[in-house]
Design a protein around this motif. Structure first.
Motif, PDB file in Angstrom:
ATOM      1  N   HIS A  88       0.828  -1.194   0.000  1.00  0.00           N
ATOM      2  CA  HIS A  88       0.000   0.000   0.000  1.00  0.00           C
ATOM      3  C   HIS A  88       0.871   1.256   0.000  1.00  0.00           C
ATOM      4  CE1 HIS A  88      -2.949  -2.930   0.538  1.00  0.00           C
ATOM      5  NE2 HIS A  88      -3.483  -2.598   1.719  1.00  0.00           N
TER       6      HIS A  88
ATOM      7  N   TYR B 142      -8.992   9.260  -6.274  1.00  0.00           N
ATOM      8  CA  TYR B 142      -8.537   7.874  -6.164  1.00  0.00           C
ATOM      9  C   TYR B 142      -9.717   6.930  -5.960  1.00  0.00           C
ATOM     10  CZ  TYR B 142      -6.189   3.762  -4.242  1.00  0.00           C
ATOM     11  OH  TYR B 142      -5.760   2.483  -3.994  1.00  0.00           O
TER      12      TYR B 142
ATOM     13  N   GLY C 141     -10.256   2.920  -6.497  1.00  0.00           N
ATOM     14  CA  GLY C 141      -9.323   2.573  -5.440  1.00  0.00           C
ATOM     15  C   GLY C 141      -9.982   2.564  -4.071  1.00  0.00           C
TER      16      GLY C 141
ATOM     17  N   TYR D  55      -3.452   3.816   0.608  1.00  0.00           N
ATOM     18  CA  TYR D  55      -4.018   3.577  -0.721  1.00  0.00           C
ATOM     19  C   TYR D  55      -3.593   2.170  -1.147  1.00  0.00           C
ATOM     20  CZ  TYR D  55      -5.125   8.563  -1.058  1.00  0.00           C
ATOM     21  OH  TYR D  55      -5.644   9.810  -0.857  1.00  0.00           O
ATOM     22  N   ASP D  56      -4.579   1.323  -1.380  1.00  0.00           N
ATOM     23  CA  ASP D  56      -4.285  -0.105  -1.525  1.00  0.00           C
ATOM     24  C   ASP D  56      -3.812  -0.516  -2.916  1.00  0.00           C
ATOM     25  OD1 ASP D  56      -6.665   0.223  -2.880  1.00  0.00           O
ATOM     26  OD2 ASP D  56      -7.560  -1.641  -2.141  1.00  0.00           O
ATOM     27  N   ASP D  57      -3.934   0.341  -3.922  1.00  0.00           N
ATOM     28  CA  ASP D  57      -3.568  -0.028  -5.292  1.00  0.00           C
ATOM     29  C   ASP D  57      -2.482   0.927  -5.787  1.00  0.00           C
ATOM     30  OD1 ASP D  57      -3.398  -0.746  -7.956  1.00  0.00           O
ATOM     31  OD2 ASP D  57      -5.558  -1.082  -8.173  1.00  0.00           O
TER      32      ASP D  57
ATOM     33  N   LEU E  81      -2.590   1.669  -9.653  1.00  0.00           N
ATOM     34  CA  LEU E  81      -3.629   2.636 -10.004  1.00  0.00           C
ATOM     35  C   LEU E  81      -3.198   4.046  -9.631  1.00  0.00           C
ATOM     36  CD1 LEU E  81      -6.504   3.436 -10.840  1.00  0.00           C
ATOM     37  CD2 LEU E  81      -7.260   2.873  -8.515  1.00  0.00           C
TER      38      LEU E  81
END
Length: 770
Positions: free
Chosen positions: A273, A289, A294, A309-311, A314
């Motif tokens: 992350h 986002y 996301g 932010y997990d992606d 992206l």
């Protein structure tokens, strides 16, 4: 004791229950009177006596102990024999009030009659058990939610010691296990569709607490059972709650070693992350986002600074898309090219041009003067007010500031030719903003430099051109149509008259002139400063142009190849801004540079000199340079003289230091900055875990590795300086040398230094240099 639901269950005295259905509460005497018919004759007389408030109560109230009655709220008072001496806090009373408002009083109050000095009942009742509930109802009455005569279901107890049962109430109970509580809150949310706000209102707690319990309740059932078994602490369970992915939670748990610190669990769960305070996340923003699909993972149990932010892929794509949008706007200014990049690319071989000062148009100059006048007038009008500015005035200030800034930006501009051949880089700055660097010209886009051939004609790319830039074709005829071979030979005497002096004589004369300049310049330090500054500035801001008279050649090592990402740091941005500021003030033609520098005030000349000199600093230690020991020592002394504090420009992180040294170096750093106890906690960790833990421990300590430390200058040591001053004051005076000694310094083979000792001449120079 008896527990009742919101709607009271059937109790022994049915007539009291019937009375509760009335909208208007009746007196305790009336309630007890209704009980009489249901009791045996002796008991009935006793209850009737209690209702009449007769002295018989004192000896016979034991018969009604344990029976439920409804007592008006304003007839209940705090018991002096309650075991709880510390009063209920406001938050606790608020919690009770919210719970009672939603579900009613779930547990009866236990009371005893208040007696006067003669043993006669006063009509009031001491609350032996349930003082918090009484206070909650009093709070509700104060808020007009209920009447002050609200009937409260109570149990009369005169058989037990009030102090003992009050103590028993608070001691002999078992709280709901945390795991059961977490899952119960989650079940309320899932089965009844209640959100955190509604659950919080019904239980008298904050919505944040409810969200925390819901998050814990959503942890993998397998890990929840591990927690119930005591093999996980609450802190560790909270760390797992950072994600709702049960498979991921169980995977991380299975991979944990003996070290199960919560921060390690969080690190492993968020390894892929991006933190919300990272420059990429700041640039994109949470709304854009999440709109792109996301997900932002939030840690409800620590300060997560906005979540994770997990992606990452992206996020990179969104950053580039936003930068490319800005790039299109920059290229619309007329630049030949513009490129978007997350990190600043190496622009080796590119020449950099900067905007130059231009005169404002009459219209812009008038608008600027008008705006500045209005701004000054408003400032004078409102500068003495202590209150906030009125909205319309504040808005006008903002408009004027924006307009003045816009017109100020028009005072510097690039040449149209430079724009047509140059380009710009749009990159992501260290603070999450877009950074636009204009004015880069590729080698292939450079304009050809004109040269002269032996005949004095202009030649570009090997072709002769005329004054208008037109190519002159090779021909046997001149521009007037005359055949070259038919031209009359010039008279030899006329040829001799126009011949320049010889090269040998030119060298001879200019050598003498150089010698004279050296002598004169050495006698005028102020002019020497201008000359040196000119030589440095000419080569710093006008690359490829040989326009300086002093053989001083500044060399500036490129640092990007030695430290990745160094161009994107805050320190690099400050240096670049300082350079751009000077470049914007420089004249376009290097021929005008001397006049520009000579016209500066002394402070500005020193500032320009310092900037140009600063770009030549090289304190790099390279493995193949083994003969620069003295240069490195000089760099150390320069740092001391400048009182350089690298903790303002560098912090130890996994990427900058801790992940690139041995475990011994990591432990040494932690021991030095934090202490032995923290070092012992880290000593058994693996390298990566140790580095990450050390990063947190060293944050904010100002610790620096030896290579970045600066020796404290002596003049900062005030006590020592004062002691030295005292020592000098007490020292015996040194006699002045006589005229003979002063007239023949070359006769001395030894030099005397400050402490009076004698050293060889070479050593004296070194001491003086220090």
């Amino acid at each position: 004791m008896t527990r009742t639901a919101k709607k009271a269950k059937t109790v022994t005295v049915a007539t009291v229950e019937d009375m509760a259905a009335d909208a208007e509460i009746r007196s305790v005497g009336e309630a007890v009177a209704d009980v009489v018919a249901a009791l045996p004759a002796p008991d009935a007389a006793i209850v009737a006596a209690e209702a009449a408030n007769t002295p018989e109560v004192e000896t016979t109230t034991e018969t009604v102990t344990g029976r439920e009655v409804l007592i008006p709220l304003n007839k209940l008072t705090k018991s002096p024999r309650n075991a709880r001496k510390t009063p209920h806090g406001e938050e606790t009373v608020e919690t009770y009030a919210a719970s009672i408002a939603a579900k009613g009083i779930l547990q009866n109050l236990v009371v005893e009659p208040e007696l006067d000095a003669d043993g006669t009942p006063t009509g009031f009742y001491f609350v032996t058990i349930g003082e918090g509930r009484r206070l909650a109802q009093m709070l509700r009455a104060k808020r007009k939610e209920i009447k002050r005569t609200e009937p409260i279901r109570c149990v009369i107890d005169t058989a037990n010691d009030p102090f003992e049962i009050s103590l028993d109430e608070n001691v002999s109970r078992t709280n709901l296990l945390p795991a059961d509580q977490f899952e119960a809150f989650l079940q309320l949310s899932q089965d009844r569709g209640w959100g955190a706000e509604e659950i919080a209102a019904r239980f008298g707690i904050t919505a944040h607490v409810v969200k925390q319990r819901l998050k814990l309740g959503a942890v993998s059932p397998k890990l929840m059972q591990v927690y119930r078994d005591g093999e996980l602490t609450l802190d560790q369970l909270q760390a797992f709650a950072i994600t709702d992915d049960h498979a991921r939670q169980e995977q991380i748990y299975a991979g944990l070693g003996y070290n199960r610190e919560p921060w390690i669990i969080r690190r492993d769960l968020t390894r892929m992350h991006v933190q919300a305070n990272d420059r990429l996340a700041v640039f994109v923003g949470p709304e854009a986002y999440t709109e792109a699909g996301g997900t932002i993972v939030r840690d409800l149990f620590t300060e997560d600074r906005g979540g994770y932010y997990d992606d990452a892929a992206l996020l990179d794509r969104l950053v580039l898309e936003k930068l490319e949008g800005i790039t299109a706007e920059v290229q619309a200014e007329g630049w030949k090219w513009a490129e978007a990049s997350i990190d600043f690319p190496h622009a080796h071989g590119f020449r950099r041009v900067y905007p130059h000062s231009v005169e404002l148009s009459e219209e812009d100059a008038a608008a600027y003067a008008e705006g500045q006048d209005e701004f000054d007038r408003l400032t004078a009008e409102w500068e003495d007010t202590d209150d906030d500015l009125p909205p319309d005035v504040d808005e006008r200030f903002a408009e004027l500031e924006a307009e003045i800034e816009r017109i100020d930006g028009l005072r510097h501009a690039y040449d149209t030719d430079e724009i047509a051949r140059g380009g710009a880089f749009v990159v992501l700055n260290h603070d999450g903003t877009a950074r636009i660097e204009r004015g880069f010209i590729r080698p292939e886009d450079e304009a050809p430099e004109p040269e002269e051939d032996a005949d004095g004609e202009t030649v570009i790319y090997g072709m002769r051109v005329n004054a208008d830039g037109e190519i002159i074709e090779d021909s046997d005829y001149d521009e007037d149509g005359n055949h070259v071979s038919a031209l009359d030979a010039e008279d030899e005497d006329a040829e001799d008259d126009g011949r320049p002096i010889s090269d040998l004589l030119t060298r001879d004369l200019t050598a003498h002139r150089t010698l004279g300049l050296r002598l004169a310049l050495g006698e005028q330090p102020d002019m020497a400063l201008i000359a040196v500054t000119h030589a440095l500035a000419a080569q710093t801001f006008y690359r490829g142009v040989d326009a300086h008279a002093l053989e001083i050649r500044p060399s500036s090592a490129q640092l990007g190849g030695h430290a990745d990402g160094i161009e994107d740091t805050a320190t690099a941005k400050l240096l670049a801004d300082r350079h751009s500021g000077w470049a914007a003030d420089m004249p376009q033609d290097v021929a005008d540079l001397w006049g520009f520098i000579a016209g500066l005030d002394p402070v500005s000349v020193m500032a320009l000199f310092a900037h140009c000199a600063s770009l030549t600093v090289n304190a790099l230690k390279l493995p193949w340079e083994n003969q620069k020991r003295r240069a490195h020592a000089t760099a150390d002394r320069l740092a001391t003289a400048l009182v350089l504090d690298m903790s303002q420009h560098w912090t130890p992180t996994v990427s900058t230091y801790l992940g690139r040294v041995t475990k011994a170096h990591i432990l040494a750093a932690v021991r030095e900055a934090v202490g032995d106890e923290a070092t012992e906690r880290l000593s058994g960790m693996k390298k990566q875990a140790m580095a990450e833990a050390a990063e947190q421990l060293l944050a904010g300590t100002g610790w620096l590795p030896p290579l970045l430390r600066t020796e404290r200058p002596a003049w900062l040591d005030v006590p020592q300086a004062e002691a030295d001053a005292d020592a000098v004051a007490e020292a015996p005076e040194v006699p002045e040398p006589d005229a003979a000694d002063a007239a023949e310094p070359e006769a001395m083979d030894l030099a005397t230094v400050e402490d009076g000792s004698a050293v060889e001449e070479g050593e004296a120079f070194n001491v003086a240099a220090e």
